[in-house]
Design a protein around this motif. Structure first.
Motif, PDB file in Angstrom:
ATOM      1  N   ARG A   1       0.818  -1.221   0.000  1.00 32.84           N
ATOM      2  CA  ARG A   1       0.000   0.000   0.000  1.00 32.84           C
ATOM      3  C   ARG A   1       0.854   1.275   0.000  1.00 32.84           C
ATOM      4  O   ARG A   1       0.354   2.360   0.327  1.00 32.84           O
ATOM      5  CB  ARG A   1      -0.970   0.020   1.187  1.00 32.84           C
ATOM      6  N   ILE A   2       2.137   1.155  -0.374  1.00 27.66           N
ATOM      7  CA  ILE A   2       2.999   2.336  -0.486  1.00 27.66           C
ATOM      8  C   ILE A   2       3.080   2.744  -1.952  1.00 27.66           C
ATOM      9  O   ILE A   2       3.460   1.947  -2.809  1.00 27.66           O
ATOM     10  CB  ILE A   2       4.411   2.062   0.063  1.00 27.66           C
ATOM     11  N   ASN A   3       2.696   3.978  -2.239  1.00 26.05           N
ATOM     12  CA  ASN A   3       2.772   4.512  -3.594  1.00 26.05           C
ATOM     13  C   ASN A   3       4.141   5.155  -3.785  1.00 26.05           C
ATOM     14  O   ASN A   3       4.470   6.150  -3.140  1.00 26.05           O
ATOM     15  CB  ASN A   3       1.660   5.537  -3.827  1.00 26.05           C
ATOM     16  N   ARG A   4       4.960   4.576  -4.659  1.00 24.83           N
ATOM     17  CA  ARG A   4       6.325   5.058  -4.839  1.00 24.83           C
ATOM     18  C   ARG A   4       6.369   6.455  -5.427  1.00 24.83           C
ATOM     19  O   ARG A   4       7.267   7.243  -5.112  1.00 24.83           O
ATOM     20  CB  ARG A   4       7.097   4.085  -5.732  1.00 24.83           C
ATOM     21  N   ILE A   5       5.414   6.783  -6.285  1.00 25.44           N
ATOM     22  CA  ILE A   5       5.392   8.126  -6.869  1.00 25.44           C
ATOM     23  C   ILE A   5       5.088   9.167  -5.797  1.00 25.44           C
ATOM     24  O   ILE A   5       5.722  10.231  -5.745  1.00 25.44           O
ATOM     25  CB  ILE A   5       4.356   8.192  -8.013  1.00 25.44           C
ATOM     26  N   TYR A   6       4.125   8.876  -4.911  1.00 24.38           N
ATOM     27  CA  TYR A   6       3.841   9.796  -3.815  1.00 24.38           C
ATOM     28  C   TYR A   6       5.051   9.948  -2.903  1.00 24.38           C
ATOM     29  O   TYR A   6       5.333  11.042  -2.393  1.00 24.38           O
ATOM     30  CB  TYR A   6       2.654   9.287  -2.993  1.00 24.38           C
ATOM     31  N   LEU A   7       5.785   8.860  -2.698  1.00 23.06           N
ATOM     32  CA  LEU A   7       6.970   8.912  -1.845  1.00 23.06           C
ATOM     33  C   LEU A   7       8.032   9.809  -2.471  1.00 23.06           C
ATOM     34  O   LEU A   7       8.700  10.581  -1.770  1.00 23.06           O
ATOM     35  CB  LEU A   7       7.508   7.498  -1.648  1.00 23.06           C
ATOM     36  N   GLN A   8       8.190   9.735  -3.787  1.00 26.34           N
ATOM     37  CA  GLN A   8       9.147  10.608  -4.453  1.00 26.34           C
ATOM     38  C   GLN A   8       8.682  12.061  -4.418  1.00 26.34           C
ATOM     39  O   GLN A   8       9.508  12.980  -4.301  1.00 26.34           O
ATOM     40  CB  GLN A   8       9.357  10.157  -5.899  1.00 26.34           C
TER      41      GLN A   8
ATOM     42  N   THR B   1       4.399  19.131  -7.110  1.00 28.72           N
ATOM     43  CA  THR B   1       2.964  19.450  -7.104  1.00 28.72           C
ATOM     44  C   THR B   1       2.317  19.085  -8.434  1.00 28.72           C
ATOM     45  O   THR B   1       1.236  18.472  -8.467  1.00 28.72           O
ATOM     46  CB  THR B   1       2.750  20.952  -6.813  1.00 28.72           C
ATOM     47  N   ILE B   2       2.960  19.443  -9.543  1.00 20.70           N
ATOM     48  CA  ILE B   2       2.405  19.108 -10.852  1.00 20.70           C
ATOM     49  C   ILE B   2       2.384  17.592 -11.061  1.00 20.70           C
ATOM     50  O   ILE B   2       1.536  17.067 -11.792  1.00 20.70           O
ATOM     51  CB  ILE B   2       3.221  19.799 -11.967  1.00 20.70           C
ATOM     52  N   MET B   3       3.270  16.881 -10.388  1.00 24.24           N
ATOM     53  CA  MET B   3       3.301  15.426 -10.499  1.00 24.24           C
ATOM     54  C   MET B   3       2.018  14.778  -9.988  1.00 24.24           C
ATOM     55  O   MET B   3       1.750  13.600 -10.253  1.00 24.24           O
ATOM     56  CB  MET B   3       4.512  14.866  -9.746  1.00 24.24           C
ATOM     57  N   LEU B   4       1.197  15.536  -9.244  1.00 20.95           N
ATOM     58  CA  LEU B   4      -0.091  15.022  -8.784  1.00 20.95           C
ATOM     59  C   LEU B   4      -1.016  14.668  -9.946  1.00 20.95           C
ATOM     60  O   LEU B   4      -1.977  13.914  -9.774  1.00 20.95           O
ATOM     61  CB  LEU B   4      -0.780  16.047  -7.875  1.00 20.95           C
ATOM     62  N   LEU B   5      -0.744  15.224 -11.131  1.00 23.50           N
ATOM     63  CA  LEU B   5      -1.562  14.900 -12.298  1.00 23.50           C
ATOM     64  C   LEU B   5      -1.519  13.407 -12.632  1.00 23.50           C
ATOM     65  O   LEU B   5      -2.447  12.880 -13.260  1.00 23.50           O
ATOM     66  CB  LEU B   5      -1.088  15.709 -13.505  1.00 23.50           C
ATOM     67  N   ILE B   6      -0.450  12.730 -12.209  1.00 22.09           N
ATOM     68  CA  ILE B   6      -0.351  11.297 -12.470  1.00 22.09           C
ATOM     69  C   ILE B   6      -1.516  10.549 -11.832  1.00 22.09           C
ATOM     70  O   ILE B   6      -1.967   9.521 -12.345  1.00 22.09           O
ATOM     71  CB  ILE B   6       1.001  10.755 -11.945  1.00 22.09           C
TER      72      ILE B   6
END
Length: 502
Positions: A346-353, A455-460
């Motif tokens: 349940r760990i999102n690697r993109i959120y971690l980055q 912040t813009i990476m949230l679009l993923i």
């Protein structure tokens, strides 16, 4: 129909699949002389291990002797490449003195350009490494990279008084070799690890921190005892470890298939598509990620480059080396810690980055606002941890978004795009400092790009998951096949009952 024979080759249009009472599936063929029933497989056969093995034949082993050898070899390659790049400051000091003794008034900047070309070429040529890996393989690409690196350092030992020759041999040649060896070092891990990919990536990328700590004392001893020529030759010998490690890199996944040629395409277009994996650019998640990370890196490396000068101007009586050492040490620790965290359920690697980039941006903003040297050390310790988090997740995220067939070029193009902001950001900060005489404005501005990029990476989050879409297509195909089986059974049942009604 044999076990390895595809269903599409054995199925014929005039055959009907029926279900026998003993739960055995059969094919009933209608012909003039009667009906022939051929038993092909049963329900239990679908659940046998051999079918699962065929389905998961490309799954990484997540262990085994070769897998651990690959991990150790990648650790050594990563450590040698970035250990040499990160310790260029030892060479820079002596090279500057030599140029100054020759009467060169721009000795410091010219000597610094050699190291800048090396790090810039390492990232700039990474897309070439990705394409070359898909064409000739991971092992051969790493072998060529190690050979170029060792040869470039060896040639540099003969041109220590010719700065233009060093631009080519140490800057371009070694940088190109480092690029060709570094991209496969990250890409090979996904061939052998899946469940432990985060931990292994953290361990491998920590190699640069370990070698950065080990190499400077040794290089400093060699420079003082034997001179620059012998030192560069020893560094060339150390680079030969990359050649040795390349023989361990045996890929488990086949390279991506080139796109089919179309008549209306030009030769140049066909040649381009045969080398570049265009499928990775069709994945919207990768496009967003590959644009946001370079955007964040405009200010990412500014504190690393200007930290010593910042300490000299802000805390003149304190050690300027300690904050840099703190970043290097905790960066290695962070790669190990966040590598383990990235593999948790349940760990999102993109959120971690994203968390890592945002934290680095916030810490960078607070650096010029601190009036305590102890608080500065705390900030640099935290910055190193999040730096390790960001670096260790590059490979796992590339595999997560693009899969094994596209990860190599995905990593290569990302590093290539990152070369421009990494090269442009620190000089711009230096120009602002030269005009203002203070690091307050440069560091405040440097903290904005990492925060903005993350912040813009949230679009993923709002981009549909391509892997799930593919899974849904497969599921719908299976449902259609089952519906076809049921309709065939109904047809066969009605045909058998019809004579009794008459």
């Amino acid at each position: 129909m044999t076990e390895s024979e595809p269903l599409s080759k054995s199925y014929k249009p005039n055959e009907h699949i029926v279900q026998k009472p003993n739960a055995t599936r059969s094919i009933k063929t209608d012909n003039i002389n009667g009906s022939v029933t051929k038993q092909i497989f049963s329900k239990e056969h679908i659940e046998t291990p051999c079918c699962r093995d065929i389905h998961d034949q490309n799954e990484p082993p997540d262990g085994g002797m070769r897998a651990w050898l690959v991990m150790i070899s990648a650790f050594i390659c990563n450590g040698v490449i970035f250990g040499i790049i990160n310790t260029y400051g030892v060479i820079h000091a002596l090279l500057t003195d030599r140029l100054t003794s020759q009467g060169d008034k721009e000795a410091s900047s010219k000597a610094a350009l050699v190291g800048s070309l090396a790090i810039g070429a390492t990232f700039l040529f990474s897309p070439v490494a990705g394409v070359l890996t898909d064409k000739i393989g991971l092992r051969m690409t790493t072998l060529i990279g190690g050979s170029l690196s060792a040869t470039g350092l060896l040639l540099s030992s003969f041109f220590t008084l010719n700065i233009k020759a060093l631009y080519f041999s140490y800057g371009i040649m070694f940088g190109l070799g480092a690029a060709l060896a570094y991209t496969p070092t990250l890409a090979i891990l996904g061939h052998y690890f899946k469940r432990y990919l985060g931990k292994v990536s953290g361990f491998v990328t920590a190699g640069s921190s370990v070698f950065t700590v080990i190499l400077p004392p040794g290089l400093d001893f060699l420079l003082r005892s034997y001179g620059m020529e012998i030192t560069l030759q020893v560094m060339s010998l150390v680079s030969c470890f990359i050649i040795v490690c390349s023989f361990v890199y045996k890929p488990l996944h086949p390279p991506p298939q080139p796109p089919q040629n179309k008549r209306d395409r030009s030769r140049a277009n066909i040649l381009l598509l045969s080398g570049i994996n265009v499928n990775i650019w069709k994945r919207k998640k990768y496009v967003v990620w590959a644009l946001c990370v370079p955007m964040a890196l405009f200010g990412y490396f500014v504190p690393y480059v200007h930290m010593m000068k910042f300490v000299q101007t802000t805390f003149p009586s304190k050690s300027e080396n300690l904050p840099v050492m703190c970043i290097g040490i905790t960066s290695g620790i962070g790669r190990l810690i966040f590598g383990i965290i990235a593999d948790l359920p349940r760990i999102n690697r993109i959120y971690l980055q994203q968390l890592a980039l945002t934290s680095i941006g916030v810490i960078t903003v607070f650096l010029p606002l601190t009036s305590s040297y102890n608080m500065l050390i705390v900030f640099t310790l935290m910055m190193g941890l999040f730096d390790g988090c960001f670096i260790s997740l590059l490979g796992p995220i590339a595999y997560e978004i693009c899969g094994p067939s596209g990860a190599t070029q995905a990593i290569g193009f990302l590093l290539g795009l990152s070369s421009f902001p990494l090269t442009i950001g620190p000089p711009i900060a230096g120009m602002i400092y030269d005009s203002t005489g203070s690091y307050t404005t440069p560091l405040l501005l440097a903290g904005i790009p990492p925060i903005l990029g993350s912040t813009i990476m949230l679009l993923i989050r709002y981009v549909p998951d391509e892997t799930k879409l593919d899974a849904n297509i497969i599921t719908k195909a299976d449902d259609n096949l089952e519906d076809g089986v049921k309709s065939s059974k109904d047809t066969a049942a009605s045909t058998a009952v019809a004579p009794t009604i008459i």
